[in-house]
Design an enzyme around this catalytic site. Sequence first.
Site, PDB file in Angstrom:
ATOM      1  N   LEU A   1      -1.675   9.625   4.042  1.00  0.00           N
ATOM      2  CA  LEU A   1      -2.855   9.078   4.724  1.00  0.00           C
ATOM      3  C   LEU A   1      -3.437   7.900   3.953  1.00  0.00           C
ATOM      4  CD1 LEU A   1      -5.241   9.551   6.848  1.00  0.00           C
ATOM      5  CD2 LEU A   1      -6.314  10.895   5.034  1.00  0.00           C
TER       6      LEU A   1
ATOM      7  N   LYS B   1       0.838  -1.205   0.000  1.00  0.00           N
ATOM      8  CA  LYS B   1       0.000   0.000   0.000  1.00  0.00           C
ATOM      9  C   LYS B   1       0.870   1.251   0.000  1.00  0.00           C
ATOM     10  CE  LYS B   1      -3.946  -2.169   0.115  1.00  0.00           C
ATOM     11  NZ  LYS B   1      -4.850  -2.119  -1.057  1.00  0.00           N
ATOM     12  N   ARG B   2       2.094   1.079  -0.474  1.00  0.00           N
ATOM     13  CA  ARG B   2       3.039   2.197  -0.601  1.00  0.00           C
ATOM     14  C   ARG B   2       3.235   2.924   0.735  1.00  0.00           C
ATOM     15  NH1 ARG B   2       3.101  -1.064  -4.184  1.00  0.00           N
ATOM     16  NH2 ARG B   2       2.917  -0.557  -6.404  1.00  0.00           N
TER      17      ARG B   2
ATOM     18  N   ALA C   1       3.000   6.997   0.946  1.00  0.00           N
ATOM     19  CA  ALA C   1       1.974   7.623   0.097  1.00  0.00           C
ATOM     20  C   ALA C   1       0.984   8.451   0.914  1.00  0.00           C
ATOM     21  CB  ALA C   1       1.229   6.555  -0.684  1.00  0.00           C
TER      22      ALA C   1
ATOM     23  N   LEU D   1      -6.092   6.413   2.366  1.00  0.00           N
ATOM     24  CA  LEU D   1      -7.366   7.003   1.933  1.00  0.00           C
ATOM     25  C   LEU D   1      -8.539   6.057   2.144  1.00  0.00           C
ATOM     26  CD1 LEU D   1      -6.028   8.758  -1.286  1.00  0.00           C
ATOM     27  CD2 LEU D   1      -6.751   9.884   0.825  1.00  0.00           C
TER      28      LEU D   1
ATOM     29  N   GLY E   1      -3.472  17.556   7.486  1.00  0.00           N
ATOM     30  CA  GLY E   1      -3.951  17.396   8.865  1.00  0.00           C
ATOM     31  C   GLY E   1      -2.895  16.902   9.824  1.00  0.00           C
TER      32      GLY E   1
ATOM     33  N   GLY F   1       0.549  13.034   3.979  1.00  0.00           N
ATOM     34  CA  GLY F   1       0.942  12.749   5.367  1.00  0.00           C
ATOM     35  C   GLY F   1       2.348  12.179   5.476  1.00  0.00           C
TER      36      GLY F   1
ATOM     37  N   GLU G   1       4.426  15.107   5.664  1.00  0.00           N
ATOM     38  CA  GLU G   1       4.272  15.706   7.005  1.00  0.00           C
ATOM     39  C   GLU G   1       5.094  14.944   8.033  1.00  0.00           C
ATOM     40  OE1 GLU G   1       0.170  17.672   7.552  1.00  0.00           O
ATOM     41  OE2 GLU G   1      -0.279  15.732   6.629  1.00  0.00           O
TER      42      GLU G   1
ATOM     43  N   GLU H   1      -3.548  16.863  -1.452  1.00  0.00           N
ATOM     44  CA  GLU H   1      -4.769  17.029  -0.653  1.00  0.00           C
ATOM     45  C   GLU H   1      -5.823  17.829  -1.408  1.00  0.00           C
ATOM     46  OE1 GLU H   1      -1.798  16.903   0.599  1.00  0.00           O
ATOM     47  OE2 GLU H   1      -1.762  16.138   2.642  1.00  0.00           O
TER      48      GLU H   1
ATOM     49  N   ARG I   1      -7.829  15.882  -3.640  1.00  0.00           N
ATOM     50  CA  ARG I   1      -8.672  14.905  -2.919  1.00  0.00           C
ATOM     51  C   ARG I   1      -9.783  15.614  -2.132  1.00  0.00           C
ATOM     52  NH1 ARG I   1      -6.166  11.544  -5.902  1.00  0.00           N
ATOM     53  NH2 ARG I   1      -4.091  10.842  -5.332  1.00  0.00           N
TER      54      ARG I   1
HETATM   55  C1  LIG Z   1      -8.116  15.259   6.265  1.00  0.00           C
HETATM   56  O1  LIG Z   1      -7.529  14.979   7.495  1.00  0.00           O
HETATM   57  C2  LIG Z   1      -6.254  14.540   7.503  1.00  0.00           C
HETATM   58  C3  LIG Z   1      -5.459  14.344   6.358  1.00  0.00           C
HETATM   59  C4  LIG Z   1      -4.188  13.879   6.462  1.00  0.00           C
HETATM   60  C5  LIG Z   1      -3.330  13.596   5.323  1.00  0.00           C
HETATM   61  C6  LIG Z   1      -3.770  13.579   4.051  1.00  0.00           C
HETATM   62  C7  LIG Z   1      -2.964  12.991   2.939  1.00  0.00           C
HETATM   63  O2  LIG Z   1      -1.945  12.354   3.114  1.00  0.00           O
HETATM   64  S1  LIG Z   1      -3.584  13.238   1.353  1.00  0.00           S
HETATM   65  C8  LIG Z   1      -2.537  12.320   0.289  1.00  0.00           C
HETATM   66  C9  LIG Z   1      -2.989  10.917   0.099  1.00  0.00           C
HETATM   67  N1  LIG Z   1      -2.127  10.209  -0.824  1.00  0.00           N
HETATM   68  C10 LIG Z   1      -2.307  10.185  -2.149  1.00  0.00           C
HETATM   69  O3  LIG Z   1      -3.186  10.810  -2.673  1.00  0.00           O
HETATM   70  C11 LIG Z   1      -1.343   9.308  -2.928  1.00  0.00           C
HETATM   71  C12 LIG Z   1      -2.092   8.191  -3.586  1.00  0.00           C
HETATM   72  N2  LIG Z   1      -1.183   7.183  -4.180  1.00  0.00           N
HETATM   73  C13 LIG Z   1      -0.601   7.346  -5.364  1.00  0.00           C
HETATM   74  O4  LIG Z   1      -0.686   8.348  -6.016  1.00  0.00           O
HETATM   75  C14 LIG Z   1       0.186   6.143  -5.880  1.00  0.00           C
HETATM   76  O5  LIG Z   1      -0.285   4.990  -5.235  1.00  0.00           O
HETATM   77  C15 LIG Z   1       1.717   6.253  -5.664  1.00  0.00           C
HETATM   78  C16 LIG Z   1       2.085   6.545  -4.225  1.00  0.00           C
HETATM   79  C17 LIG Z   1       2.267   7.343  -6.571  1.00  0.00           C
HETATM   80  C18 LIG Z   1       2.392   4.902  -6.034  1.00  0.00           C
HETATM   81  O6  LIG Z   1       1.992   4.506  -7.321  1.00  0.00           O
HETATM   82  P1  LIG Z   1       2.181   2.999  -7.764  1.00  0.00           P
HETATM   83  O7  LIG Z   1       3.554   2.551  -7.390  1.00  0.00           O
HETATM   84  O8  LIG Z   1       1.793   2.891  -9.187  1.00  0.00           O
HETATM   85  O9  LIG Z   1       1.200   2.150  -6.831  1.00  0.00           O
HETATM   86  P2  LIG Z   1      -0.406   1.984  -6.928  1.00  0.00           P
HETATM   87  O10 LIG Z   1      -0.714   0.866  -7.847  1.00  0.00           O
HETATM   88  O11 LIG Z   1      -1.049   3.278  -7.185  1.00  0.00           O
HETATM   89  O12 LIG Z   1      -0.748   1.588  -5.417  1.00  0.00           O
HETATM   90  C19 LIG Z   1      -0.513   0.288  -4.922  1.00  0.00           C
HETATM   91  C20 LIG Z   1      -1.577   0.006  -3.900  1.00  0.00           C
HETATM   92  O13 LIG Z   1      -1.437   0.940  -2.825  1.00  0.00           O
HETATM   93  C21 LIG Z   1      -2.669   1.632  -2.638  1.00  0.00           C
HETATM   94  N3  LIG Z   1      -2.400   3.000  -2.155  1.00  0.00           N
HETATM   95  C22 LIG Z   1      -1.463   3.842  -2.601  1.00  0.00           C
HETATM   96  N4  LIG Z   1      -1.536   4.999  -1.916  1.00  0.00           N
HETATM   97  C23 LIG Z   1      -2.539   4.869  -1.053  1.00  0.00           C
HETATM   98  C24 LIG Z   1      -3.115   5.726  -0.068  1.00  0.00           C
HETATM   99  N5  LIG Z   1      -2.621   6.967   0.188  1.00  0.00           N
HETATM  100  N6  LIG Z   1      -4.135   5.280   0.659  1.00  0.00           N
HETATM  101  C25 LIG Z   1      -4.629   4.041   0.464  1.00  0.00           C
HETATM  102  N7  LIG Z   1      -4.121   3.179  -0.445  1.00  0.00           N
HETATM  103  C26 LIG Z   1      -3.104   3.591  -1.186  1.00  0.00           C
HETATM  104  C27 LIG Z   1      -3.333   1.610  -3.995  1.00  0.00           C
HETATM  105  O14 LIG Z   1      -4.699   1.862  -3.884  1.00  0.00           O
HETATM  106  C28 LIG Z   1      -2.985   0.203  -4.450  1.00  0.00           C
HETATM  107  O15 LIG Z   1      -3.836  -0.682  -3.791  1.00  0.00           O
HETATM  108  P3  LIG Z   1      -4.445  -1.949  -4.558  1.00  0.00           P
HETATM  109  O16 LIG Z   1      -5.331  -2.611  -3.547  1.00  0.00           O
HETATM  110  O17 LIG Z   1      -5.181  -1.403  -5.756  1.00  0.00           O
HETATM  111  O18 LIG Z   1      -3.274  -2.778  -4.937  1.00  0.00           O
HETATM  112  C29 LIG Z   1      -3.709  13.616   7.744  1.00  0.00           C
HETATM  113  C30 LIG Z   1      -4.493  13.801   8.878  1.00  0.00           C
HETATM  114  C31 LIG Z   1      -5.782  14.256   8.737  1.00  0.00           C
HETATM  115  O19 LIG Z   1      -6.592  14.413   9.837  1.00  0.00           O
END
Ligand SMILES: COc1cc(/C=C/C(=O)SCCNC(=O)CCNC(=O)[C@H](O)C(C)(C)COP(=O)(O)OP(=O)(O)OC[C@H]2O[C@@H](n3cnc4c(N)ncnc43)[C@H](O)[C@@H]2OP(=O)(O)O)ccc1O
Length: 268
Positions: free
Chosen positions: A74, A35-36, A72, A76, A150, A119, A122, A142, A145
């Site tokens: 929080l 899940k990165r 990656a 999500l 946060g 995050g 952060e 963010e 999204r």
């Molecule tokens: C609001 O109150 C808050 C907020 C916060 C903090 C907020 C944040 O952190 S917002 C940012 C969230 N992160 C993202 O938007 C990044 C999303 N991920 C990506 O863009 C990509 O996965 C990548 C990191 C660039 C990597 O790409 P790649 O190597 O191609 O891998 P994938 O195939 O995309 O992912 C593999 C697998 O992992 C899952 N995954 C990746 N990132 C997340 C994530 N952030 N959350 C959940 N899951 C993730 C992805 O879905 C894949 O899963 P599969 O099941 O499909 O295999 C703080 C505190 C507050 O109160």
Amino acid sequence: MLTGNASAATIADPSTLVVETVGPVLTIGLNRPKKRNALNDGLMAALKDCFTDLPDEIRAVVIHGVGDHFSAGLDLSELRERDATEGLVHSQTWHRVFDRIQYCRVPVIAALKGAVIGGGLELACAAHIRVAEPAAYYALPEGSRGIFVGGGGSVRLPRLIGVARMADMMLTGRVYSAEEGVAHGFSQYLTESGSAYDKALEIGNRVAQNAPLTNFAVLQALPMIAEANPQTGLLMESLMATVAQSDQEAKNRIRAFLDHKTAKVKPT
Ligand SMILES: COc1cc(/C=C/C(=O)SCCNC(=O)CCNC(=O)[C@H](O)C(C)(C)COP(=O)(O)OP(=O)(O)OC[C@H]2O[C@@H](n3cnc4c(N)ncnc43)[C@H](O)[C@@H]2OP(=O)(O)O)ccc1O
């Protein structure tokens, strides 16, 4: 600080971290590579536990990511709908975890590679030293999204890179490169590919040799001095300098230099 039903205590999930002791350095690996290394509640609770009652013999901490990425951000999939109180509690829970890192009694070094996002960025900001591989990249998606940082990012990151650059990151979601990270004052070291962990460990071993009081002064006093008005800052500096130099450890170390028993300062 809000508490109550909304703050239902999260159970730490030890499997989300790989924790090792390497000499005087505690290494903490974020361990959800599939899940990165997205930060879920179980991981955050485990991370908090790591920084509670750090063993006395630990003199530095390295945080790194297992797999190809640092984090990656929080998880999500756990971003369910929250009312305002629950949202505040969640954010403040993160603040408490990252505060433990920032106010840790020993230096914390973040070894960065791949995605350092949201995050995850952060978290890296709460460390004291950041070491990055060339392929590390930084972003705050963010905005796209529909959420806001946060985990203390709006407090810590502008202090490193400036408010305008932070606003650019938050508004555009633009990905910053490892080189930009160094140029803008976010990370202090750019390593060769694949060697951020080793470099962070090397730095950890180096800072572990310092007098504990010196490290304490740098971690606890310096940030306050730097943000104080000059008069207050200079007074705090004098007080800290006086306390440090009167410590037996400082006396021993200075004696060792004068007796030619310790290393000179030379360029590496
Ligand atoms: C609001 O109150 C808050 C907020 C916060 C903090 C907020 C944040 O952190 S917002 C940012 C969230 N992160 C993202 O938007 C990044 C999303 N991920 C990506 O863009 C990509 O996965 C990548 C990191 C660039 C990597 O790409 P790649 O190597 O191609 O891998 P994938 O195939 O995309 O992912 C593999 C697998 O992992 C899952 N995954 C990746 N990132 C997340 C994530 N952030 N959350 C959940 N899951 C993730 C992805 O879905 C894949 O899963 P599969 O099941 O499909 O295999 C703080 C505190 C507050 O109160």
